[in-house]
Design an enzyme around this catalytic site. Structure first.
Site, short mmCIF file in Angstrom:
data_model
loop_
_atom_site.label_atom_id
_atom_site.label_comp_id
_atom_site.label_asym_id
_atom_site.label_seq_id
_atom_site.Cartn_x
_atom_site.Cartn_y
_atom_site.Cartn_z
N LYS A 1 10.48 -11.19 12.99
CA LYS A 1 10.91 -11.38 11.64
C LYS A 1 10.10 -10.46 10.61
CE LYS A 1 12.08 -16.33 11.20
NZ LYS A 1 11.94 -17.63 10.53
N ARG B 1 10.31 -2.32 20.98
CA ARG B 1 10.12 -3.60 21.07
C ARG B 1 9.63 -4.31 19.70
NH1 ARG B 1 7.20 -6.25 24.83
NH2 ARG B 1 8.28 -8.22 24.83
N GLU C 1 7.73 2.82 8.57
CA GLU C 1 8.17 3.95 7.39
C GLU C 1 9.56 4.48 7.83
OE1 GLU C 1 4.55 6.31 6.62
OE2 GLU C 1 4.07 5.27 8.16
N GLY D 1 0.77 -1.13 0.06
CA GLY D 1 -0.16 -0.24 -0.17
C GLY D 1 0.94 1.37 -0.03
N GLN E 1 10.46 -5.25 7.36
CA GLN E 1 9.91 -3.90 7.19
C GLN E 1 11.13 -2.89 6.84
OE1 GLN E 1 6.72 -2.38 6.26
NE2 GLN E 1 6.61 -4.65 5.97
N LEU F 1 7.31 -6.72 17.97
CA LEU F 1 6.35 -7.68 18.62
C LEU F 1 6.39 -8.87 17.60
CD1 LEU F 1 3.73 -5.84 20.12
CD2 LEU F 1 5.71 -6.40 21.12
N GLY G 1 0.86 -6.78 4.06
CA GLY G 1 2.24 -7.47 3.61
C GLY G 1 3.22 -7.22 4.77
N THR G 2 2.59 -6.49 5.70
CA THR G 2 3.68 -6.07 6.91
C THR G 2 3.92 -6.87 7.87
OG1 THR G 2 1.79 -4.95 7.46
CG2 THR G 2 3.41 -3.45 6.37
#
Ligand code: MOS
Length: 748
Positions: free
Chosen positions: A642, A637, A714, A248, A647, A639, A476-477
């Site tokens: 992977k 942190r 980002e 996106g 990202q 969470l 996809g994040t």
């Protein structure tokens, strides 16, 4: 000692154990159904007709030929489309989803490639063919297409994000006088377009007055609100579903015209309608990162201390909206300087409206700021890392608040060590590898930590599955994976016992998956709801004569790795699966809504990072290759370690594209983007990406949320751009201030 003082002395909690992407198998086996793939009985195919001029009015549309072609069901144009409330503007201005759309309500053309019609046919091929036979006659007006010509009409926007467009602190002119070194330079970034693998796609189906939309979006609740308002129908009659998004990057954070047009076409034909943008249409109605021109003025003492900073930015918008790329935001908070002025100005072009694009403002703005700092370091003969650390600050001077967490020094120190920064030659142009000039560059990354109200519902099913739902999105994040990880840990189950579902307005409300805030907003709700179901189960077991835990104190019972047991008598135990089976009749369900408190009033909350790049430049051909990149980040942190790390890799790769490849070229005659395809709009491919390493410093931001997790979507692109540009300077001695850095500029 207050709760907050306490937390400052607590050691950072470790990251959760990494989990493979829980939707990975579905994706690689083709089971994952993206919105445009959703089958509907009697599905029709819609194709947009778009304008071929940049400004003017549509005088006539001749649809006769197209209408008579085989399989064509209807053609909507401004001359026959159903009228909408407020001329189709009823949802405009409700950001982030409610944009000013063009919904065939009038004949004005604001830009080339603007939707001006919809052709609906029984197959995609027939719809495409018919769309090419719609004849349009325009009355053209002169279009404003040139940034340089438009600048004379530049104006101040109302705001920059939620802050004033302009800020002044201290006396910049005084700071400039008697400075040991100054930099005064203009940096430009080009128009760029979002190019996720999956283009925008919508399937709209009406059942009586009820509308269901499968829409590839970053914000299902935003789509529901915008479409309902635009059509003038009650909110609760619209359901939006979006299980998967193929990328996106901000472009799917808003609702664009095609979504509402798909719903209109479905209502008009009485059939389900699918509307997918063709790749060239991704360069039109669906947002872009605007062209920016940024003048940076820096002044420093001989020791590198900043005396004055001025950041004046100009960016393009459309004639439909005042959309601002807030480039000066990082300049307002990143470094200490006694005097600082920032200014944002807009200019209007006959182009599609720009929008959020990965780290909007921060990615483009930090290119200017971090390049200028590199120039200043060179002027002063100070190491660029040292210069940044000398101007480090524990206080956000723009807002007058302490940072909730700012381990920037650690990011640089450990990153420099690992990258081998000490091997960098002082002089530009001094490092070679065969016939390549080698350069090393560095920059700071930062991105604000945002959080909103988020909700989730969790049920323990009779087969022992923990079922977690939230109306959030996974671009996809890794949202699915994060939800599974957080729910499993809060309950005490292995993660493969969790089923996570999202992307549906029938699930509890969650915010836009934009601004890197999904994890921060949704994870606390998932944690709380899963914890509540766990407590409910324990209560049941201690009161259930069939349980080995019968009669124990609830406070003495724990659940770990899928087994409930008495802490004081661990042999008294049973598995969650066994326990759940007995709850057959009554499944256990709890929901939770969590939201930020007043921490925003007390802290400035940002993520940070140090980004390093090494480039090899062909001195004869001007070709730049990124040989190595390393980012060392403080993001709270992770969470889902992977997918979160992934990202950051993705952000660094995009930094390569921003620095070296991406640019949308406007035809100066007609305002069409001439490279509106993936062959000519260049994004990095594997061959463009050298070695990349992502490191994370210990960070646990308890001020920000209970899980200590800021976002990672980002920040990866921020800093990467300047690090590469700075490395090109170091390799060649040439400072390129106009992106992308193409061979002509390196040689020129
Ligand atoms: Mo991001 S550009 O806020 O999706």
């Amino acid at each position: 000692m207050s709760e907050n003082d306490m937390s400052e002395i607590q050691a950072p909690r470790p990251m959760p154990a990494p989990l493979d992407r829980v939707d990975g198998v579905a994706k690689v086996t083709g089971q994952a159904r993206y919105c445009g793939d959703h089958p509907s009985p009697g599905l029709l195919h819609a194709v947009l007709v778009t304008s071929t001029v940049a400004a003017g009015d549509i005088e006539e549309m001749d649809v006769g030929m197209a209408q008579s072609m085989p399989g064509v069901h209807c053609i909507l144009t401004p001359f026959n489309a159903p009228r909408l409330p407020e001329g189709g503007r009823a949802s405009a201005g409700q950001m982030p989803a409610g944009r000013t759309l063009t919904l065939l309500q009038d004949t004005t053309v604001y830009y080339n490639n603007q939707p001006i019609g919809v052709v609906v046919a029984d197959t995609l091929v027939r719809a495409l063919e018919a769309a090419r036979h719609v004849r349009v006659r325009y009355r053209q007006r002169p279009a404003v297409l040139d940034f340089n010509q438009a600048r004379q009409n530049a104006y101040a926007p109302e705001k920059a994000k939620d802050e004033p467009a302009d800020t002044v602190r201290g006396d910049v002119e005084a700071g400039l006088r008697d400075a040991a070194a100054t930099v005064d330079a203009v940096y430009t970034t080009p128009l760029q377009h979002h190019n996720p693998m999956e283009p925008h796609a919508t399937v709209a189906a009406w059942d009586g007055n009820l509308l269901t939309l499968y829409d590839s979006t970053q914000y299902v609740y935003g789509v529901r609100q915008t479409v309902a308002k635009a059509l003038g129908i009650p909110l609760e009659t619209v359901r939006v579903i979006c299980p998967y998004v193929g990328g996106g990057f901000g472009g799917k954070g808003s609702v664009w015209s095609h979504v509402v047009l798909a719903a209109m076409a479905a209502r008009h034909t009485g059939r389900a309608v699918r509307l997918t943008l063709e790749r060239p249409q991704m360069f039109g109605e669906a947002g872009a990162r605007p062209h920016t021109e940024q003048r940076m003025v820096l002044a420093a003492n001989a020791d590198g201390t900043l005396r004055a900073v001025r950041h004046a930015s100009l960016s393009s918008t459309s004639f439909l909206e005042d959309w601002l790329e807030p480039t000066a935001m990082p300049t307002r908070m990143l470094y200490r300087s006694d005097a600082l002025e920032t200014q944002h100005r807009l200019l209007k072009l006959n182009m599609g409206t720009p929008t959020f694009m990965r780290a909007p403002g921060d990615a483009s703005g930090s290119f200017a700021l971090e390049s200028a700092l590199d120039e200043l370091a060179w002027e002063l003969g100070i190491d660029p890392i040292e210069l940044r650390l000398r101007n480090d600050t524990a206080i956000d001077l723009g807002r007058g608040l302490p940072f909730s967490s700012r381990p920037l020094r650690d990011c640089f120190r450990l990153g420099a060590e690992r990258f081998g920064w000490s091997r960098r030659a002082l002089m530009p142009g001094a490092m070679r590898d065969g016939d390549k000039l080698v350069g090393m560059g560095v920059a700071t990354a930062t991105y604000p930590a945002m959080r909103q109200r988020g909700s989730a519902v969790v049920s323990l099913l009779p087969d022992g599955t923990l079922w977690v739902r939230s109306g959030t999105q996974d671009l996809g994040t890794g949202t699915y994976t994060m939800m599974a990880r957080v729910a499993a840990d809060a309950f005490g189950l292995p993660a493969h016992h969790v089923r996570a579902e999202l992307g549906d307005t029938q699930y509890p409300e969650a915010p836009i998956s934009g601004g890197s805030q999904s994890v921060a907003s949704v994870a606390p709700a998932v944690q709380q709801a899963a914890g509540a179901v766990r407590d409910m189960l324990i209560e049941r077991l201690v009161g259930d004569p069939a349980s080995p835990l019968y009669g124990a104190a609830a406070s003495d019972v724990d659940i770990a790795q899928g087994t409930a047991y008495c802490r004081s008598a661990p042999h008294r135990r049973e598995t969650v699966v066994e326990a759940a089976r007995r709850q057959r009749a009554q499944t256990l369900t709890a929901s939770a809504t969590t939201e930020p408190g007043d921490e925003k009033e007390r802290y400035s909350m940002h993520s940070f990072g140090a980004v390093f790049a090494e480039v090899g430049v062909d001195a004869d051909l001007g070709e730049v290759r990124v040989r190595r990149m390393l980012g060392n980040y403080a993001v709270g942190r992770l969470l889902s370690p992977k997918t979160g790390r992934s990202q950051l890799y993705g952000g660094l790769v995009w930094g390569i594209g921003f620095a070296l490849h991406e640019r949308s070229d406007i035809d100066p005659q007609c305002g069409r983007i001439v490279n509106a395809n993936l062959a000519e709009y260049h994004v990095p491919v594997n061959a463009d990406v050298g070695e990349i390493e992502v490191l994370l410093v210990n960070d646990d931001d308890r001020q920000f949320n209970p899980l200590g997790a800021r976002g990672v979507g980002e920040i990866g692109i921020v800093g990467a751009v300047a690090a590469i540009a700075n490395a090109v300077f170091h390799a060649t001695g040439r400072r390129i201030r106009d992106l992308p850095i193409t061979p002509d500029k390196v040689l020129g």
